[in-house]
Design a protein around this motif. Structure first.
Motif, PDB file in Angstrom:
ATOM      1  N   TYR A 269       0.884  -1.146   0.096  1.00 51.97           N
ATOM      2  CA  TYR A 269      -0.075  -0.135   0.132  1.00 51.97           C
ATOM      3  C   TYR A 269       0.903   1.172  -0.090  1.00 51.97           C
ATOM      4  CZ  TYR A 269      -3.013   3.691   1.599  1.00 51.97           C
ATOM      5  OH  TYR A 269      -3.855   4.799   1.678  1.00 51.97           O
ATOM      6  N   LEU A 270       1.890   1.301   0.765  1.00 47.39           N
ATOM      7  CA  LEU A 270       2.751   2.391   0.940  1.00 47.39           C
ATOM      8  C   LEU A 270       3.512   2.569  -0.399  1.00 47.39           C
ATOM      9  CD1 LEU A 270       4.115   2.296   4.603  1.00 47.39           C
ATOM     10  CD2 LEU A 270       2.537   3.926   3.550  1.00 47.39           C
ATOM     11  N   LEU A 271       3.926   1.662  -1.055  1.00 47.79           N
ATOM     12  CA  LEU A 271       4.977   1.546  -2.418  1.00 47.79           C
ATOM     13  C   LEU A 271       3.763   1.948  -3.451  1.00 47.79           C
ATOM     14  CD1 LEU A 271       6.930  -1.397  -1.869  1.00 47.79           C
ATOM     15  CD2 LEU A 271       7.688   0.933  -1.594  1.00 47.79           C
ATOM     16  N   LEU A 272       2.594   1.718  -3.198  1.00 44.01           N
ATOM     17  CA  LEU A 272       1.719   1.996  -4.347  1.00 44.01           C
ATOM     18  C   LEU A 272       1.366   3.764  -4.476  1.00 44.01           C
ATOM     19  CD1 LEU A 272      -0.938  -0.689  -4.072  1.00 44.01           C
ATOM     20  CD2 LEU A 272       0.146  -0.177  -6.101  1.00 44.01           C
TER      21      LEU A 272
ATOM     22  N   PHE B 106       4.382  -6.299  -4.475  1.00 43.36           N
ATOM     23  CA  PHE B 106       5.764  -5.696  -4.801  1.00 43.36           C
ATOM     24  C   PHE B 106       6.646  -6.582  -4.629  1.00 43.36           C
ATOM     25  CE2 PHE B 106       3.449  -1.453  -4.930  1.00 43.36           C
ATOM     26  CZ  PHE B 106       4.235  -0.878  -5.884  1.00 43.36           C
ATOM     27  N   LEU B 107       6.444  -7.924  -3.822  1.00 41.84           N
ATOM     28  CA  LEU B 107       7.512  -8.762  -3.554  1.00 41.84           C
ATOM     29  C   LEU B 107       7.965  -9.345  -5.055  1.00 41.84           C
ATOM     30  CD1 LEU B 107       6.030 -10.568  -0.221  1.00 41.84           C
ATOM     31  CD2 LEU B 107       8.213  -9.296  -0.627  1.00 41.84           C
TER      32      LEU B 107
ATOM     33  N   GLU C 260      16.423  -2.267  -0.406  1.00 37.26           N
ATOM     34  CA  GLU C 260      16.871  -2.940   1.044  1.00 37.26           C
ATOM     35  C   GLU C 260      15.923  -2.173   1.982  1.00 37.26           C
ATOM     36  OE1 GLU C 260      18.739  -5.601   1.812  1.00 37.26           O
ATOM     37  OE2 GLU C 260      18.957  -5.696  -0.383  1.00 37.26           O
ATOM     38  N   LYS C 261      15.610  -1.007   2.067  1.00 34.27           N
ATOM     39  CA  LYS C 261      14.733  -0.556   3.053  1.00 34.27           C
ATOM     40  C   LYS C 261      13.223  -1.082   2.894  1.00 34.27           C
ATOM     41  CE  LYS C 261      13.163   3.893   4.888  1.00 34.27           C
ATOM     42  NZ  LYS C 261      13.265   5.452   4.816  1.00 34.27           N
ATOM     43  N   ALA C 262      12.776  -1.299   1.775  1.00 25.84           N
ATOM     44  CA  ALA C 262      11.648  -2.068   1.458  1.00 25.84           C
ATOM     45  C   ALA C 262      11.514  -3.539   2.024  1.00 25.84           C
ATOM     46  CB  ALA C 262      11.081  -2.236  -0.027  1.00 25.84           C
TER      47      ALA C 262
ATOM     48  N   GLN D 163      10.131  -7.044   6.743  1.00 28.89           N
ATOM     49  CA  GLN D 163      10.291  -8.070   7.890  1.00 28.89           C
ATOM     50  C   GLN D 163       9.727  -7.313   9.163  1.00 28.89           C
ATOM     51  OE1 GLN D 163      14.554  -7.884   7.031  1.00 28.89           O
ATOM     52  NE2 GLN D 163      14.598 -10.124   6.174  1.00 28.89           N
ATOM     53  N   TYR D 164       9.773  -5.931   9.341  1.00 33.40           N
ATOM     54  CA  TYR D 164       9.440  -5.172  10.402  1.00 33.40           C
ATOM     55  C   TYR D 164       8.013  -5.392  10.479  1.00 33.40           C
ATOM     56  CZ  TYR D 164       7.421  -1.349  13.064  1.00 33.40           C
ATOM     57  OH  TYR D 164       6.654  -0.503  14.049  1.00 33.40           O
TER      58      TYR D 164
END
Length: 766
Positions: free
Chosen positions: A168-171, A213-214, A220-222, A227-228
């Motif tokens: 959702y954030l990446l969209l 998005f996977l 790396e931040k994504a 994971q978080y």
């Protein structure tokens, strides 16, 4: 072994949702009637899956406009400019929601719509979330809880579907500088926690998180954010069962990340990337089950049971039956609803097809066959499936040797204009005599209820060909006259004879078939009925010459010939899967080339070949882009390169990000490109400026996907922004897209303002 569906079409088998939304927007029905339509569609969809025997049936896959916009409303990601809409006492939550999607121009308010763009590499459009530094989120809508309760009332303990927090954030898009949208994960996580708490309290056992998005290149931040987020959710909800759904591509280098997330089930798309199964089986931990997406959720071909069973049995050998889920590759949102409504299709070809309802049955049959069923009806279905798959491979309907030979004979010269753009521009200026800031539209004008009724009457036989032709000529002539009156420089004929920009051409080409009810959602209430490409493609006769010549005969101004490009025809069709897409695209390109050459011979000197889908067709991984772009650009150039230098070739693209492919856009070598720019406030133009795009460009100054009418001053400001990055001598003035879906009243006001804005910009420049 279990079965599940990732999502089901929400428009209704007969487009009930489209009709109800449009009636609500026009004030013809009240809110409760719209809500009733939505509830009826949900119940219908749930019952289809329940009766078929699906184990996990989704809820919250229904939407009145767009699932991403739903999520924005649910988590309170509502831009400040819409707060006044919510405060109006007669407005409901849905009115706020529709204002975000469509804009709002009443009650003394004039508010622009949120940005819209393509959903990955599909022809579906989503509403882009807007994010701000330190943004706070609040649970704002009960939609998901109401749908779960509705399913429970229907006797189904459903599986709620949520867009995963990270996807959702990446969209979304950062609307101010100085932060990364992924920084908002910690602010958003409490709302997701609140959603899951309420669902768990209602009795939910399974949650599907869509994380497409996977399957993309992620930072790396994504990866750290994934994971978080899942670590925190699992910590708080140890008893809820999580399905992480990936689709549209393979996990590839993200496989180790995906299998490490603390989920119960990982869904993988084995239609788009069958090769990934071996890698996933090698790395999957003992506590993780696999959902195998073996039924194509994005195309209409019958599943090859033997091929799918080979994947399922390979997974069973490694994991056992209890850790296997059988599913479509992705949501069935991208499939038509029900093949049973197709009563006029050629029987041989219909036997090769499968729509959403039939795909549900395929999923259930595959589970039964993989389990070693002795059910006679399932075994008979298996035999019928084998016959249909084998019959399609050998059918004489598919192959045309002349077409194959013509494609094989394509040379480099076939994809080259005679001279460079610099030389062509001089000859076109001499021939066309166009002013500075020339105005035009993208092609179509409003298809009123009256125009559509003529087409329906003609198809039913209630209007003769002569009567239908006369009515269309009258409408075309009226539109030509009106464009002349308001001062548009390059006219269009309005496309009143066309049902759809792809379907119209497919009906005139060999190798296509058409459904009666094969509708899929493109955005909001906009539905399209993609043609089906089943065989080799050729053009038996001219397709547009008659109407282009008629329109040109009605005026001394130039009228554009209007065509849809080969890549867009490919992308917006259901494409045969028995040969490379590049081969099919070249076949279409040759057919369009023949039409372009004939238009020029008929006296049409400006020809637009629309390619709105060229960005959409990009593979989701950058490593795979160049191969696609090579054949896609070549296909366009083949279609456009048969004309003389003085003939001006236009193309149109909408709702695309161009930064990464700007060189390839330039390689298409269109004389003029028109693009969407108004919703993004000319942001998309920066790519053309940074690259120093050499040809001419028309940045859209009028958002046609919203009913609001922009002012002249608003368009002048957009043109001013455009001139800051593109030389005025390269600029055209036009709307974002075709005007087919708009109403005449708003269209007339907007285009009059657009022409006035162009004249003022030209005068200021002079």
């Amino acid at each position: 072994m279990q079965t599940h569906i990732l999502g089901y079409p929400r428009i209704g088998s007969k487009r009930e949702l489209k009709k109800a939304c449009e009636q609500y927007w026009s004030g013809k029905i009240l809110l409760e009637e719209l809500l009733t339509t939505g509830r009826n569609i949900c119940n219908h969809n749930w019952n289809i899956q329940k009766e078929a025997g699906i184990d996990l049936i989704p809820c919250n896959d229904f939407s009145y406009y767009d699932q991403v916009l739903d999520m924005s409303l649910i988590v309170g990601a509502i831009p400040v400019r819409y707060h006044e809409v919510a405060l109006k006492k007669n407005n409901s939550e849905l009115d706020l929601y529709f204002a975000m999607a469509r804009g709002y121009q009443k009650d003394g308010l004039d508010i622009t719509a949120m940005e819209m763009t393509k959903w990955f590499d599909t022809n579906y459009h989503y509403i882009v979330p807007e994010f701000y530094k330190n943004q706070q989120f609040t649970l704002t809508s009960d939609k998901i809880f109401n749908e779960f309760a509705g399913a429970k009332q229907a006797g189904i303990n459903s599986k709620p579907v949520l867009i995963g927090l990270v996807s959702y954030l990446l969209l979304g898009k950062e609307k101010e500088e100085g932060f990364d949208k992924l920084d908002l994960a910690k602010n958003l996580l409490p709302v997701y926690t609140e959603i899951l708490t309420k669902l768990q309290d209602q009795g939910a056992q399974w949650i599907q998180f869509d994380e497409p998005f996977l399957t993309l290149d992620v930072t790396e931040k994504a990866k750290e954010t994934y994971q978080y987020v899942y670590r925190e959710l699992r910590k708080q909800f140890p008893l809820l069962k999580f399905i992480v759904a990936t689709y549209f591509n393979g996990l590839k280098d993200n496989a180790s990340l995906a299998v490490s997330l603390p989920a119960d089930v990982l869904h993988i798309d084995l239609v788009r990337n069958p090769e990934q199964l071996a890698d996933i089986l090698h790395t999957v931990p003992e506590n993780l089950s696999l959902s195998l997406g073996v039924v194509d959720g994005r195309n209409i071909w019958k599943n090859d049971y033997e091929k799918s069973l080979a994947f399922i049995k390979k997974a069973i050998e490694k994991l056992g039956t209890e850790r296997i889920f059988v599913a479509p590759s992705c949501s069935l949102l991208h499939s038509p609803c029900d093949l049973d409504f197709e009563t006029a299709l050629q029987p041989e070809i219909k036997n090769w097809l499968s729509f959403a309802k039939q795909k549900v049955k395929e999923v259930v049959s595959l589970k039964a066959l993989a389990s070693g069923t002795e059910d006679e009806s399932i075994l008979a279905d298996f035999e019928d499936n084998k016959k249909a798959v084998a019959g399609r491979k050998t059918s004489s309907l598919i192959h045309n040797d002349k077409v194959k030979q013509r494609v094989a004979a394509i040379t480099e010269e076939d994809a080259q204009r005679k001279n460079s753009f610099r030389i062509r521009k001089e000859r076109q200026q001499e021939s066309l005599q166009l002013p500075l800031f020339p105005t035009t539209t993208i092609g179509s004008f409003p298809q009123t209820t009256e125009v559509r009724s003529w087409r329906a009457q003609f198809k039913k036989g209630d209007l003769s060909a002569e009567q239908y032709d006369a009515l269309l000529k009258e409408e075309t002539q009226r539109t030509i006259r009106w464009q002349e009156e308001i001062g548009i420089d390059v006219l269009v004929h309005g496309e009143f004879e066309r049902n759809d920009m792809v379907e119209y051409f497919g009906e005139k080409l060999e190798g296509f078939i058409f459904t009666k009810n094969g509708w899929v959602q493109s955005y909001g209430s906009r539905c399209v009925k993609p043609p089906v490409i089943f065989g080799d493609i050729s053009r038996p006769d001219p397709m547009t010459i008659y109407w282009s010549q008629y329109a040109q005969s009605q005026t001394n101004k130039w009228v554009k010939g209007m065509l849809t490009g080969p890549v867009t025809i490919l992308q917006w069709s259901f494409v045969r899967d028995d040969q490379p897409r590049s081969e099919t695209c070249k076949q279409i390109a040759l057919a369009i080339r023949d039409e372009v050459v004939d238009l020029e011979k008929a006296g049409i000197r400006i020809i637009q070949i629309d390619e709105p889908a060229i960005r959409e067709g990009l593979p989701l991984r950058k490593a795979e882009w160049q191969n696609y772009l090579k054949w896609a650009v070549e296909a366009f150039r083949i279609s456009a390169s048969g004309v003389e230098d003085a003939t001006q070739i236009h193309t149109h693209m909408c709702y695309s990000e161009f930064n990464d492919i700007i060189k390839n856009i330039a390689d298409m070598d269109a004389d003029v490109i028109t693009i969407e720019c108004s919703r993004s406030q000319m942001e998309l133009l920066n790519a053309f400026a940074d690259f120093k795009y050499p040809n001419e460009i028309g940045p859209g100054v009028y958002d046609i996907h919203s009913p609001r009418v922009p002012s002249k001053e608003e368009m002048i400001e957009l043109l001013r922004k455009a001139q800051n990055v593109i030389p005025a001598t390269q600029l055209w003035v036009n709307p974002d897209c075709g005007l087919k879906t708009r109403h005449w009243e708003e269209t007339e006001k907007a285009l009059i303002a657009m022409v006035a804005a162009a004249k003022e910009a030209s005068a200021a420049y002079a």
